[in-house]
Design a protein around this motif. Structure first.
Motif, PDB file in Angstrom:
ATOM      1  N   LEU A 189      33.430  33.600  34.419  1.00 11.74           N
ATOM      2  CA  LEU A 189      32.415  33.422  33.377  1.00 11.74           C
ATOM      3  C   LEU A 189      31.097  32.951  33.978  1.00 11.74           C
ATOM      4  O   LEU A 189      30.016  33.460  33.619  1.00 11.74           O
ATOM      5  CB  LEU A 189      32.908  32.418  32.339  1.00 11.74           C
ATOM      6  N   ALA A 190      31.165  32.002  34.917  1.00 12.29           N
ATOM      7  CA  ALA A 190      29.942  31.470  35.517  1.00 12.29           C
ATOM      8  C   ALA A 190      29.177  32.559  36.260  1.00 12.29           C
ATOM      9  O   ALA A 190      27.935  32.602  36.210  1.00 12.29           O
ATOM     10  CB  ALA A 190      30.292  30.320  36.464  1.00 12.29           C
ATOM     11  N   PHE A 191      29.896  33.445  36.925  1.00 13.50           N
ATOM     12  CA  PHE A 191      29.230  34.520  37.661  1.00 13.50           C
ATOM     13  C   PHE A 191      28.461  35.425  36.714  1.00 13.50           C
ATOM     14  O   PHE A 191      27.282  35.729  36.938  1.00 13.50           O
ATOM     15  CB  PHE A 191      30.252  35.335  38.459  1.00 13.50           C
ATOM     16  N   TRP A 192      29.111  35.876  35.648  1.00 11.75           N
ATOM     17  CA  TRP A 192      28.458  36.825  34.741  1.00 11.75           C
ATOM     18  C   TRP A 192      27.334  36.176  33.945  1.00 11.75           C
ATOM     19  O   TRP A 192      26.321  36.823  33.641  1.00 11.75           O
ATOM     20  CB  TRP A 192      29.489  37.459  33.817  1.00 11.75           C
ATOM     21  N   LEU A 193      27.476  34.893  33.631  1.00 13.27           N
ATOM     22  CA  LEU A 193      26.367  34.192  32.979  1.00 13.27           C
ATOM     23  C   LEU A 193      25.168  34.103  33.912  1.00 13.27           C
ATOM     24  O   LEU A 193      24.017  34.224  33.475  1.00 13.27           O
ATOM     25  CB  LEU A 193      26.812  32.787  32.549  1.00 13.27           C
ATOM     26  N   ALA A 194      25.436  33.930  35.210  1.00 14.26           N
ATOM     27  CA  ALA A 194      24.342  33.805  36.182  1.00 14.26           C
ATOM     28  C   ALA A 194      23.559  35.104  36.336  1.00 14.26           C
ATOM     29  O   ALA A 194      22.374  35.072  36.675  1.00 14.26           O
ATOM     30  CB  ALA A 194      24.902  33.366  37.539  1.00 14.26           C
ATOM     31  N   VAL A 195      24.202  36.247  36.079  1.00 10.99           N
ATOM     32  CA  VAL A 195      23.485  37.522  36.202  1.00 10.99           C
ATOM     33  C   VAL A 195      23.005  38.036  34.850  1.00 10.99           C
ATOM     34  O   VAL A 195      22.560  39.186  34.741  1.00 10.99           O
ATOM     35  CB  VAL A 195      24.355  38.589  36.898  1.00 10.99           C
ATOM     36  N   ALA A 199      28.471  35.484  27.205  1.00 11.78           N
ATOM     37  CA  ALA A 199      29.813  34.944  27.427  1.00 11.78           C
ATOM     38  C   ALA A 199      30.886  35.775  26.728  1.00 11.78           C
ATOM     39  O   ALA A 199      31.982  35.957  27.261  1.00 11.78           O
ATOM     40  CB  ALA A 199      29.873  33.500  26.958  1.00 11.78           C
ATOM     41  N   ARG A 200      30.597  36.302  25.536  1.00 17.42           N
ATOM     42  CA  ARG A 200      31.608  37.064  24.792  1.00 17.42           C
ATOM     43  C   ARG A 200      31.999  38.338  25.554  1.00 17.42           C
ATOM     44  O   ARG A 200      33.174  38.654  25.688  1.00 17.42           O
ATOM     45  CB  ARG A 200      31.071  37.413  23.403  1.00 17.42           C
ATOM     46  N   THR A 201      31.011  39.056  26.058  1.00 21.48           N
ATOM     47  CA  THR A 201      31.294  40.290  26.799  1.00 21.48           C
ATOM     48  C   THR A 201      32.023  39.983  28.100  1.00 21.48           C
ATOM     49  O   THR A 201      32.978  40.675  28.471  1.00 21.48           O
ATOM     50  CB  THR A 201      29.998  41.048  27.109  1.00 21.48           C
ATOM     51  N   ALA A 202      31.602  38.949  28.797  1.00 20.88           N
ATOM     52  CA  ALA A 202      32.274  38.561  30.034  1.00 20.88           C
ATOM     53  C   ALA A 202      33.722  38.179  29.765  1.00 20.88           C
ATOM     54  O   ALA A 202      34.627  38.529  30.537  1.00 20.88           O
ATOM     55  CB  ALA A 202      31.535  37.410  30.697  1.00 20.88           C
ATOM     56  N   GLY A 203      33.946  37.484  28.663  1.00 17.92           N
ATOM     57  CA  GLY A 203      35.304  37.080  28.316  1.00 17.92           C
ATOM     58  C   GLY A 203      36.218  38.256  28.035  1.00 17.92           C
ATOM     59  O   GLY A 203      37.401  38.240  28.385  1.00 17.92           O
ATOM     60  N   ARG A 204      35.678  39.308  27.401  1.00 24.78           N
ATOM     61  CA  ARG A 204      36.492  40.493  27.111  1.00 24.78           C
ATOM     62  C   ARG A 204      36.955  41.184  28.393  1.00 24.78           C
ATOM     63  O   ARG A 204      37.980  41.851  28.408  1.00 24.78           O
ATOM     64  CB  ARG A 204      35.705  41.507  26.273  1.00 24.78           C
ATOM     65  N   GLY A 205      36.201  41.009  29.455  1.00 25.10           N
ATOM     66  CA  GLY A 205      36.560  41.670  30.699  1.00 25.10           C
ATOM     67  C   GLY A 205      37.543  40.902  31.558  1.00 25.10           C
ATOM     68  O   GLY A 205      38.092  41.468  32.513  1.00 25.10           O
ATOM     69  N   TRP A 206      37.793  39.630  31.254  1.00 25.27           N
ATOM     70  CA  TRP A 206      38.606  38.820  32.145  1.00 25.27           C
ATOM     71  C   TRP A 206      40.062  39.268  32.212  1.00 25.27           C
ATOM     72  O   TRP A 206      40.630  39.425  33.297  1.00 25.27           O
ATOM     73  CB  TRP A 206      38.546  37.345  31.750  1.00 25.27           C
ATOM     74  N   VAL A 207      40.710  39.480  31.077  1.00 26.02           N
ATOM     75  CA  VAL A 207      42.140  39.816  31.086  1.00 26.02           C
ATOM     76  C   VAL A 207      42.420  41.117  31.821  1.00 26.02           C
ATOM     77  O   VAL A 207      43.287  41.154  32.702  1.00 26.02           O
ATOM     78  CB  VAL A 207      42.704  39.848  29.653  1.00 26.02           C
ATOM     79  N   ARG A 217      45.272  49.396  36.051  1.00 22.41           N
ATOM     80  CA  ARG A 217      44.226  49.794  35.102  1.00 22.41           C
ATOM     81  C   ARG A 217      43.240  48.638  34.983  1.00 22.41           C
ATOM     82  O   ARG A 217      43.630  47.480  35.028  1.00 22.41           O
ATOM     83  CB  ARG A 217      44.801  50.115  33.720  1.00 22.41           C
ATOM     84  N   CYS A 218      41.995  48.958  34.801  1.00 23.58           N
ATOM     85  CA  CYS A 218      40.996  47.890  34.636  1.00 23.58           C
ATOM     86  C   CYS A 218      39.831  48.395  33.789  1.00 23.58           C
ATOM     87  O   CYS A 218      38.703  48.519  34.269  1.00 23.58           O
ATOM     88  CB  CYS A 218      40.512  47.390  36.004  1.00 23.58           C
ATOM     89  N   PRO A 219      40.084  48.699  32.496  1.00 22.27           N
ATOM     90  CA  PRO A 219      38.990  49.113  31.625  1.00 22.27           C
ATOM     91  C   PRO A 219      38.131  47.912  31.249  1.00 22.27           C
ATOM     92  O   PRO A 219      38.621  46.939  30.678  1.00 22.27           O
ATOM     93  CB  PRO A 219      39.710  49.690  30.406  1.00 22.27           C
ATOM     94  N   LEU A 220      36.842  47.966  31.591  1.00 18.47           N
ATOM     95  CA  LEU A 220      35.951  46.831  31.365  1.00 18.47           C
ATOM     96  C   LEU A 220      34.841  47.207  30.405  1.00 18.47           C
ATOM     97  O   LEU A 220      34.500  48.386  30.243  1.00 18.47           O
ATOM     98  CB  LEU A 220      35.349  46.378  32.703  1.00 18.47           C
ATOM     99  N   PRO A 221      34.246  46.215  29.766  1.00 17.35           N
ATOM    100  CA  PRO A 221      33.073  46.500  28.950  1.00 17.35           C
ATOM    101  C   PRO A 221      31.986  47.153  29.794  1.00 17.35           C
ATOM    102  O   PRO A 221      31.704  46.697  30.918  1.00 17.35           O
ATOM    103  CB  PRO A 221      32.629  45.110  28.470  1.00 17.35           C
ATOM    104  N   PRO A 222      31.389  48.248  29.335  1.00 15.27           N
ATOM    105  CA  PRO A 222      30.366  48.949  30.142  1.00 15.27           C
ATOM    106  C   PRO A 222      29.221  48.047  30.610  1.00 15.27           C
ATOM    107  O   PRO A 222      28.615  48.304  31.649  1.00 15.27           O
ATOM    108  CB  PRO A 222      29.866  50.028  29.200  1.00 15.27           C
TER     109      PRO A 222
END
Length: 226
Positions: A189-195, A199-207, A217-222
């Motif tokens: 979360l800290a990394f994606w907030l820094a760029v 937080a919501r979009t970063a959180g969706r990508g964590w799992v 498989r690793c489907p992530l938010p675009p």
């Protein structure tokens, strides 16, 4: 002490042999190519290149090893037969070849490690006369955890299928591609907030990111790639 190694190879030595030879040379071994042998079997003889059979440690590096799937092989064939293509293409729903010669490179590393392990065993007094591995065995080693998950009683980690973006690696603003190795969700979360990502979009990508090694498989938010 590393002395000499004589390698007998086919007319067109596969990448596995080249990797094995390079690793042993980096460790100080005197590696020489011996007489050409037929088929796709590679013989590695430890000892003096002129007389490799005298007190040497012999080994075999083949395409399929104990599977006896035939002497002729290739990186693509090994990837297909051993499940690498299935795992690599799981996110797209169809088998996909890995662009890197991963099985051949892994087999070369295994062969060099086998020789070293055999030498250690002999130094400890064990009667080690030969070592053997194959490109297919190296490929299976790289998918063994997927085989365990597929044949076990447990369930794969739940990954949301609603995301449509690709997985790693990630592009940088200067045109490079990088992989992220993050084991802690707070650091993720800290990394994606820094760029600049929310937080919501970063959180969706964590799992899906955290489970990528188990699910293939690793489907992530675009937005993570944007």
């Amino acid at each position: 002490m590393l002395r000499g190694i004589a390698l007998e190879a086919p007319d067109q030595a596969p990448l596995a042999l080249q990797v094995c030879r390079r690793h042993l040379r980096l460790l100080g071994a005197d590696v020489a190519l011996g007489p050409r042998s037929g088929g796709n079997q590679i013989r590695l003889c430890w000892g003096h290149p002129e007389q490799p059979s005298e007190g040497g440690l012999t080994g075999a590096l083949t395409w399929f090893g104990p599977a006896h799937a035939g002497a002729d092989g290739s990186e693509a064939l090994v990837q297909a037969r051993c499940g690498l293509m299935e795992v690599n293409g799981r996110d797209g729903g169809r088998p996909r070849r890995l662009g890197l010669e991963v099985a051949s490179v892994a087999a070369g590393i295994l062969a060099s490690q086998g020789i070293l392990a055999g030498l250690v065993g002999r130094a400890l007094g064990w009667d080690v006369a030969s070592v053997e591995t194959s490109v297919a065995q190296a490929a299976l080693m790289s998918v063994n955890h997927y085989l365990a998950i597929a044949t076990g009683d447990g369930e794969e980690p739940l990954v949301a299928r609603s995301e449509q973006g690709p997985g790693p690696p990630f592009p940088t603003s200067d045109g490079q591609w990088v992989e992220l190795e993050v084991l802690d969700p707070d650091r993720w979360l800290a990394f994606w907030l820094a760029v600049g990502l929310d937080a919501r979009t970063a959180g969706r990508g964590w799992v899906p990111f955290a489970a990528r090694h188990e699910t293939a498989r690793c489907p992530l938010p675009p937005a993570l790639h944007g």
